[in-house]
Design an enzyme around this catalytic site. Sequence first.
Site, PDB file in Angstrom:
ATOM      1  N   GLY A 211      11.689  87.324  95.585  1.00  0.00           N
ATOM      2  CA  GLY A 211      10.367  87.630  95.067  1.00  0.00           C
ATOM      3  C   GLY A 211      10.279  87.672  93.550  1.00  0.00           C
ATOM      4  N   ASP A 212      11.411  87.782  92.884  1.00  0.00           N
ATOM      5  CA  ASP A 212      11.470  87.705  91.416  1.00  0.00           C
ATOM      6  C   ASP A 212      12.875  87.239  91.056  1.00  0.00           C
ATOM      7  OD1 ASP A 212      11.132  87.844  88.708  1.00  0.00           O
ATOM      8  OD2 ASP A 212      10.872  90.024  88.607  1.00  0.00           O
TER       9      ASP A 212
END
Length: 241
Positions: free
Chosen positions: A166-167
């Site tokens: 997600g990041d």
Amino acid sequence: MSIPAEPVAIPAQVSALARGAALTPVWRNGIGGLTFRTDDGRFIKWGPLDPEANMHDEAERMRWARRWITVPEVLEQGQDAEHEWLVTIALDARSAVDPRWAEDPGTAVRAVGEALRAMHDTLPVADCPWEWSVPTRIAIAERRGIEIPDAFRDAPEIDRLVVAHGDACMPNTLLAADGRWTAHVDLAALGTADRWADIAVASMSTEWNCGLGWEDALIEAYGVEPDRERLAYYRDLWNAT
């Protein structure tokens, strides 16, 4: 986002959480959040309260992911009306963008690609209670007041569904002294998605942290051929949201 070069004012909440331990600022993010290392083996992360990707969510995801992969152990998490904080045990490792790797970007880039593949191969999609799908990301952006062009709603067909970081930017992989990856951090957005959502961002972040020419090296370390269509789509989506 960078390692602070100037003196940093220590927030009162961070001082309280330190409980007398000495503090060294190690990271400042794009919204004013700060991360400190204590001299008794902890990290204290503090910043403005974020209703969408907050540290409560991050702590929950870290506890879940630790069942299968190496992430820091959560010691404390809390928030007040304006700020939030997260305290974890420090691992014997450094971020892939630590100055230690500035003269050896090839090692760092390779480690990040290998680490991302290991995460995708290990975390069980069927057991993951969160999504980082295109519709979820668009909905979050719209709640923030961001106008998303209709073109983004026509996403490429999913190549392989994984539990995505997600990041997956380079700073969020930790390396041991020998250059091998050891752990993942900053998991507030972890959830199921096409693997290219992560690959696109991780490879794009090599330019920010290492300069031009390293994007395909990360993808090679991950173990796939570059998919230019999916890379372009997910990089544009990242920048739009």
